[in-house]
Design a protein around this motif. Structure first.
Motif, mmCIF file in Angstrom:
data_model
loop_
_atom_site.group_PDB
_atom_site.id
_atom_site.type_symbol
_atom_site.label_atom_id
_atom_site.label_comp_id
_atom_site.label_asym_id
_atom_site.label_seq_id
_atom_site.Cartn_x
_atom_site.Cartn_y
_atom_site.Cartn_z
ATOM 1 N N GLU A 556 23.292 34.888 -12.840
ATOM 2 C CA GLU A 556 21.994 34.223 -12.630
ATOM 3 C C GLU A 556 21.983 32.821 -13.240
ATOM 4 O OE1 GLU A 556 21.637 38.471 -12.146
ATOM 5 O OE2 GLU A 556 22.277 37.321 -13.906
ATOM 6 N N ASP A 557 22.595 32.666 -14.430
ATOM 7 C CA ASP A 557 22.649 31.351 -15.080
ATOM 8 C C ASP A 557 23.482 30.377 -14.252
ATOM 9 O OD1 ASP A 557 21.184 32.488 -17.068
ATOM 10 O OD2 ASP A 557 22.526 31.934 -18.712
ATOM 11 N N ALA A 558 24.653 30.836 -13.815
ATOM 12 C CA ALA A 558 25.539 29.966 -13.034
ATOM 13 C C ALA A 558 24.877 29.568 -11.719
ATOM 14 C CB ALA A 558 26.865 30.671 -12.768
ATOM 15 N N LEU A 559 24.184 30.508 -11.079
ATOM 16 C CA LEU A 559 23.550 30.227 -9.786
ATOM 17 C C LEU A 559 22.421 29.216 -9.929
ATOM 18 C CD1 LEU A 559 23.244 30.858 -6.769
ATOM 19 C CD2 LEU A 559 21.732 32.750 -7.385
ATOM 20 N N LYS A 560 21.596 29.387 -10.953
ATOM 21 C CA LYS A 560 20.474 28.470 -11.153
ATOM 22 C C LYS A 560 20.977 27.040 -11.373
ATOM 23 C CE LYS A 560 16.687 27.378 -14.378
ATOM 24 N NZ LYS A 560 15.637 27.098 -13.388
ATOM 25 N N PHE A 561 21.927 26.883 -12.300
ATOM 26 C CA PHE A 561 22.441 25.549 -12.586
ATOM 27 C C PHE A 561 23.137 24.949 -11.365
ATOM 28 C CE2 PHE A 561 26.373 23.296 -14.236
ATOM 29 C CZ PHE A 561 25.772 22.046 -14.249
ATOM 30 N N ALA A 562 23.986 25.729 -10.704
ATOM 31 C CA ALA A 562 24.719 25.209 -9.545
ATOM 32 C C ALA A 562 23.762 24.790 -8.436
ATOM 33 C CB ALA A 562 25.703 26.264 -9.039
ATOM 34 N N HIS A 563 22.706 25.578 -8.224
ATOM 35 C CA HIS A 563 21.739 25.237 -7.180
ATOM 36 C C HIS A 563 21.019 23.934 -7.514
ATOM 37 C CE1 HIS A 563 17.839 25.300 -5.084
ATOM 38 N NE2 HIS A 563 18.462 25.960 -4.143
ATOM 39 N N GLU A 564 20.502 23.825 -8.743
ATOM 40 C CA GLU A 564 19.725 22.647 -9.112
ATOM 41 C C GLU A 564 20.601 21.397 -9.188
ATOM 42 O OE1 GLU A 564 16.307 25.150 -11.588
ATOM 43 O OE2 GLU A 564 17.523 23.669 -12.643
ATOM 44 N N PHE A 565 21.798 21.533 -9.760
ATOM 45 C CA PHE A 565 22.716 20.403 -9.852
ATOM 46 C C PHE A 565 23.142 19.950 -8.456
ATOM 47 C CE2 PHE A 565 27.069 18.929 -11.650
ATOM 48 C CZ PHE A 565 26.609 17.633 -11.783
ATOM 49 N N GLY A 566 23.422 20.916 -7.579
ATOM 50 C CA GLY A 566 23.794 20.568 -6.207
ATOM 51 C C GLY A 566 22.682 19.841 -5.472
ATOM 52 N N GLU A 567 21.428 20.269 -5.683
ATOM 53 C CA GLU A 567 20.299 19.599 -5.041
ATOM 54 C C GLU A 567 20.120 18.176 -5.570
ATOM 55 O OE1 GLU A 567 18.288 20.719 -2.439
ATOM 56 O OE2 GLU A 567 19.945 22.134 -2.365
ATOM 57 N N VAL A 568 20.351 17.981 -6.866
ATOM 58 C CA VAL A 568 20.273 16.625 -7.432
ATOM 59 C C VAL A 568 21.340 15.731 -6.804
ATOM 60 C CG1 VAL A 568 20.619 15.273 -9.543
ATOM 61 C CG2 VAL A 568 19.218 17.336 -9.600
ATOM 62 N N LEU A 569 22.551 16.246 -6.619
ATOM 63 C CA LEU A 569 23.629 15.458 -6.019
ATOM 64 C C LEU A 569 23.324 15.105 -4.561
ATOM 65 C CD1 LEU A 569 26.791 17.317 -7.384
ATOM 66 C CD2 LEU A 569 25.780 15.201 -8.212
ATOM 67 N N ALA A 570 22.686 16.027 -3.852
ATOM 68 C CA ALA A 570 22.421 15.814 -2.425
ATOM 69 C C ALA A 570 21.166 14.982 -2.176
ATOM 70 C CB ALA A 570 22.285 17.168 -1.729
ATOM 71 N N MET A 571 20.372 14.794 -3.217
ATOM 72 C CA MET A 571 19.083 14.137 -3.054
ATOM 73 C C MET A 571 19.255 12.651 -2.711
ATOM 74 S SD MET A 571 16.244 13.751 -6.059
ATOM 75 C CE MET A 571 16.251 15.502 -6.407
ATOM 76 N N PRO A 572 18.607 12.194 -1.645
ATOM 77 C CA PRO A 572 18.638 10.748 -1.395
ATOM 78 C C PRO A 572 17.869 10.031 -2.499
ATOM 79 C CG PRO A 572 17.091 11.828 0.096
ATOM 80 C CD PRO A 572 17.788 12.912 -0.665
ATOM 81 N N ILE A 573 18.477 9.005 -3.070
ATOM 82 C CA ILE A 573 17.806 8.299 -4.162
ATOM 83 C C ILE A 573 17.487 6.877 -3.735
ATOM 84 C CG2 ILE A 573 18.733 9.686 -6.047
ATOM 85 C CD1 ILE A 573 20.875 7.549 -6.456
#
Length: 933
Positions: A556-573
């Motif tokens: 659960e810890d790995a999934l939460k971090f990987a999901h949020e970090f991945g979304e930050v990387l994919a986010m148009p800035i």
């Protein structure tokens, strides 16, 4: 008084007027904004008639509820009442049908089952009778939705309708969570306010909303109301697939006022035969640009009235070269990865590098200009050089962290596309964890690592993403453990919420000047001084993410971090951005709240603008406003991550009133709660936590006292009621939720890191995420309606009806979901029948169920699938990158987990904090002048 026919502008036919009135009724009754005008184009203004005079009365856009959503909220029977033309329009002055405590409607699903002869819970996947999940609390009779819609439609602002202020008694009107889903009070502009009859002329409230939807004409009237005036802005929110994207003007023809620099918008006036336009802010006459009426795509004359900037409150322009100080910068990402013993052992390094590797394709790089660098650190700095054409990176170690330097002038900042051609970047990310897997060094040179990343990107700008698992201990920015349980809950606690080292603020200002923003990902299981480290994102328009006691061995810890970090990387800035809010004469932006740096009196510097960040800006009335309406316009100049310079413009107009009752009737309780959350955090840092709580409570008391003395018959005398406008009925419970939020709650048990992170959320979340964070959502799952958890007719998942946040709704045999956008609790009653436990958890009985962080199994029965669908929808339905953990909470389980879950039920008494009834009673005493909270 002129009849409606006599008031019709030239060219505005009776047929159009009838269609417009029909649209107004549908909008008022249902919240829909679908207007189907008669066939044929809108009558364009003639040269002899100013465009503003030829426009119809504009009415603020109301939030649209699809049929499935409406049914989910009100039930099939009430939904049928909401069909637009099935009944006459609601009559002015009609009172809402509020339910009486103690009276309830029987559970409709249970009645249907009983009438059909089926048992109360029957799952066809089993083919046999199931235990009773449904004998739950009876549901309250909620207000008639038509009456609630009518309440907002009766605001007679701008002389549109007879005015009727609806008053509620808080002592007899318990909070109804569904009222938070209603649109804000309608913005009722005077006739001819817009140049086009567009329903989108005013920005949608999800982009920009005000605490008051009717502006007082004098500062004394505003002071008398005691309601603070402020804008709540989310200029870059994500747009879902079923929403219209922000219109883009690509011809680089940008019309601006010569004096106040306001961008042309739906509220200007065209004069001089359409050759000039009058600014709605300062009234200066400006020339219309030569190419304004030319369609450059088709190379022929264009239709002025179809230009998005004249019909939409939110629009984006492609900027010409004069808006550029330098060529558009590429997107630059520098990753600072803690590789100390603690970080490696927790699995953070492996999870982070794998997530970057898996998301390389999602990092914005359409023009192949994006640059990337990786710097690792413990007590030394580790740079990685990858010359073009090579596949094996070279590691360069800098152990002198007192005077940071770059070990090589080139090949440290890599072009993302080129570094991937030969697999060199993938090779590096794959090997980093193995390089440091046996690292036994304890310590963190985060400050020097930040300086190194800054030196690497200072000529360009971009984003530093720092991942740290321990307290910075070496070099500049080193911090000491200042966590002291003895001062928690005392006046000295606010000192723990301020930065311990001046380095973090001064470095943040340096970053802001160089167009560098910082995101912090923090993982420590021990004290990490989140208060100091979150300074960097705060002043550089970044974001802080906190994962206390992170352990990647827990899926659960790995999934939460990987999901949020991945979304930050994919986010148009949006890069190298500046934001300014302009307003009509007589208004001034006075103070600013959010993640940015105030560069001058009203210019906000944002090295990057992340999506779904919220800002609050207070507005001051400096002189009497004589105009019938005012306009506020937010403009953000930025570079897209694809190298295009753009300006996003968000414009909202508000009517002006001299009536105190109209001021109260126009107040937006959601915007008020967002503003007060920001002000509470700010005060807790400049004064004390207790001062912050007192200030919020006293502001609520002032509003209620003014309402009582000015809007009710009781006047200044004592009253047996606690009166407030219907549109502010949820404000007290929102304030109670804020007072009980971890960020400012009175407690000696909250670790300073947890409190500091909560404060970071309170000052950066948009309204859509902040409101559930202070007033969570509470569902009963064991007896939810049969359509809940299934896809409705509109293609979206139907959610259960929300319950008031009180443990009175908890049942020993029940299954409940509580969530605040950051955490999801699944509460299981101690008498839950074995079949329910089997259907949801695939376990034989409640006794063998274990509480704590978990992942719910997806089983082959409809109830499991519906519960899983609701949890999945809960994680997806709000904007932002957050992926809430799921905790199973047993009624007789671990006390800390139980207390954490129960603390989300903010209407209950908890420790020294009052219940909602106690809170309202203390408000009444205070309003009557007899003490209080």
């Amino acid at each position: 008084m002129a009849t409606p026919e006599q008031q019709l502008p030239p060219g505005w036919t009776a047929e159009w007027q009838q269609a417009h009135e029909r649209y107004l009724f549908i909008e008022t009754a249902t919240g829909h904004t679908q207007w189907e005008p008669p066939a044929g184009p809108a009558p364009p203004p003639s040269e002899s008639t100013p465009a503003a005079a030829a426009a119809p009365a504009h009415h603020g856009k109301r939030r649209q509820y699809a049929a499935g959503q409406t049914q989910a909220y009100y039930g099939a029977e009430e939904t049928s009442m909401l069909q637009p033309m099935s009944q006459p329009p609601p009559q002015p002055g009609m009172e809402p049908q509020l339910f009486t405590p103690g009276l309830a409607a029987p559970n409709q699903f249970a009645m249907q089952q009983q009438a059909s002869g089926q048992p109360p819970y029957f799952d066809p996947s089993h083919g046999q009778q199931q235990p009773d999940y449904l004998n739950g609390p009876q549901q309250p009779v909620y207000p008639n939705p038509n009456a609630l819609a009518d309440q907002f439609g009766q605001m007679g602002l701008g002389g549109q309708k007879p005015f009727s202020l609806q008053t509620a008694n808080l002592l007899t009107s318990p909070p109804d969570p569904r009222e938070l889903s209603l649109p804000p009070p309608e913005i009722r502009l005077p006739p001819n306010a817009t140049v086009t009859p567009s329903q989108f002329a005013n920005a949608d409230s999800s982009y920009q909303r005000s605490t008051l939807n009717a502006f007082p004409n004098t500062s004394s009237l505003l002071s008398k109301s005691k309601i603070p005036l402020a804008l709540v802005i989310t200029p870059y929110r994500t747009v879902s697939e079923n929403e219209q994207p922000v219109p883009l003007v690509t011809d680089t023809v940008i019309a601006r006022c010569r004096r106040c620099r306001t961008y042309i918008n739906p509220f200007v006036q065209f004069i001089d035969g359409g050759n000039r336009w009058r600014c709605c802010m300062c009234n200066l006459s400006n020339e219309v640009p030569q190419m304004f009426d030319w369609d450059q795509t088709r190379n022929q004359p264009g239709d002025r009235w179809s230009r998005p900037e004249l019909s939409h409150g939110v629009v984006e322009f492609v900027a010409p070269t004069e808006y550029m100080v330098r060529p558009p910068q590429p997107a630059v990402y520098v990753f600072l990865i803690d590789v100390s013993h603690t970080a490696v052992q927790s699995g953070m390094v492996a999870t982070a590098t794998r997530t970057i590797l898996e998301n390389l394709d999602r990092i914005p790089d359409e023009d192949e200009r994006t640059k990337i660098a990786v710097i690792c650190f413990d007590v030394s700095l580790y740079f990685f050089s990858l010359p073009p054409g090579q596949t094996d990176p070279t590691m360069l170690v800098v152990s002198d962290v007192e005077d940071v330097f770059l070990p090589k002038p080139t090949d440290l900042l890599l072009n993302l596309a080129e570094a991937r051609k030969d697999g060199g970047l993938e090779n590096l990310l794959t090997r980093i964890n193995d390089m440091f897997k046996d690292n036994s060094i304890i310590g963190s040179a985060m400050g020097p690592a930040l300086q190194a990343g800054f030196k690497l990107m200072v000529p360009i700008g971009g984003k530093i993403i720092a991942l740290s698992s321990s307290l910075p201990s070496i070099g500049v920015g080193a911090l000491k453990n200042r966590e002291d349980p003895k001062i928690l809950g005392t006046a000295k606690e606010s000192g723990l919420l301020q930065a311990a080292s001046p380095f973090y603020k001064t470095f943040a200002i340096e970053c802001s000047r160089a167009q560098v923003s910082v995101d912090m990902f923090l993982f420590s299981s021990a004290y990490q001084d989140v208060a100091s480290l979150s300074c960097l994102p705060h002043y550089t328009s970044g974001q802080t993410y906190y994962y206390p006691a992170f352990n990647a061995a827990r899926a659960e810890d790995a999934l939460k971090f990987a999901h949020e970090f991945g979304e930050v990387l994919a986010m148009p800035i949006m890069l190298e951005a500046i934001m300014r809010v302009r307003a009509s004469r007589g208004l001034r932006m006075s103070s600013f709240h959010g993640n940015f740096f105030v560069r001058s009196t009203d210019l906000l510097a944002m090295p990057t603008v992340a999506t779904n960040q919220g800002y609050a800006i207070e507005v001051q009335i400096e002189e009497t406003i004589n105009a019938p309406f005012v306009v506020l316009q937010t403009a953000i100049l930025h570079t897209t991550c694809y190298g295009e310079r753009r300006i996003r413009v968000v414009t909202t107009a508000y009517p002006v009133t001299s009536s105190l009752s109209e001021v109260f009737a126009s107040a937006d309780q959601v915007a008020l709660a967002v503003l007060l959350a920001n002000k509470a955090v700010e005060r807790s840092l400049s004064h004390k936590l207790e001062d912050a709580r007192d200030a919020v409570f006293n502001k609520l008391v002032e509003i209620l006292q003014t309402y009582k003395s000015s809007m009710t018959a009781a006047g200044a005398g004592a009253s047996a009621q606690l009166a407030v406008g219907e549109n502010l009925k949820m404000l007290p419970v929102l304030i109670l939720g804020l007072l009980k939020n971890v960020g400012i709650r009175q407690s000696a048990q909250i670790p300073p890191d947890i409190r500091a992170y909560s404060q970071a959320l309170l000052t950066s979340l948009p309204a859509q995420l902040l409101i559930p964070y202070i007033y969570p959502t509470f569902y009963s799952l064991h007896n939810m309606p049969p359509e809940s958890g299934t896809v409705g007719p509109d293609g979206t998942l139907v959610m259960p009806p929300p319950l008031p946040l009180t443990s009175e709704r908890l049942e020993r045999h029940g299954l409940f979901l509580i969530e605040d956008g950051q955490t999801i609790f699944l509460w299981v009653g101690r008498d839950a029948v074995p079949q329910l436990v089997m259907d949801v958890f695939n376990l034989p009985s409640y006794d063998v169920l274990r509480g704590g962080k978990t992942t719910l199994p997806l089983l082959e029965n409809s109830f499991s699938q519906r519960v899983n669908a609701i949890i999945q929808k809960t994680r997806e339905m709000r904007r932002g990158v957050f992926y809430p953990h799921l905790y199973v909470v047993k009624e007789d389980g671990e006390p800390p987990l139980r207390l954490w879950a129960l603390s989300a039920l903010v209407q209950d008494r908890a420790d020294v904090l009052p219940s909602y009834q106690q809170f309202v009673s203390s408000l009444k005493e205070k309003v009557n002048g007899n003490g209080g909270y």
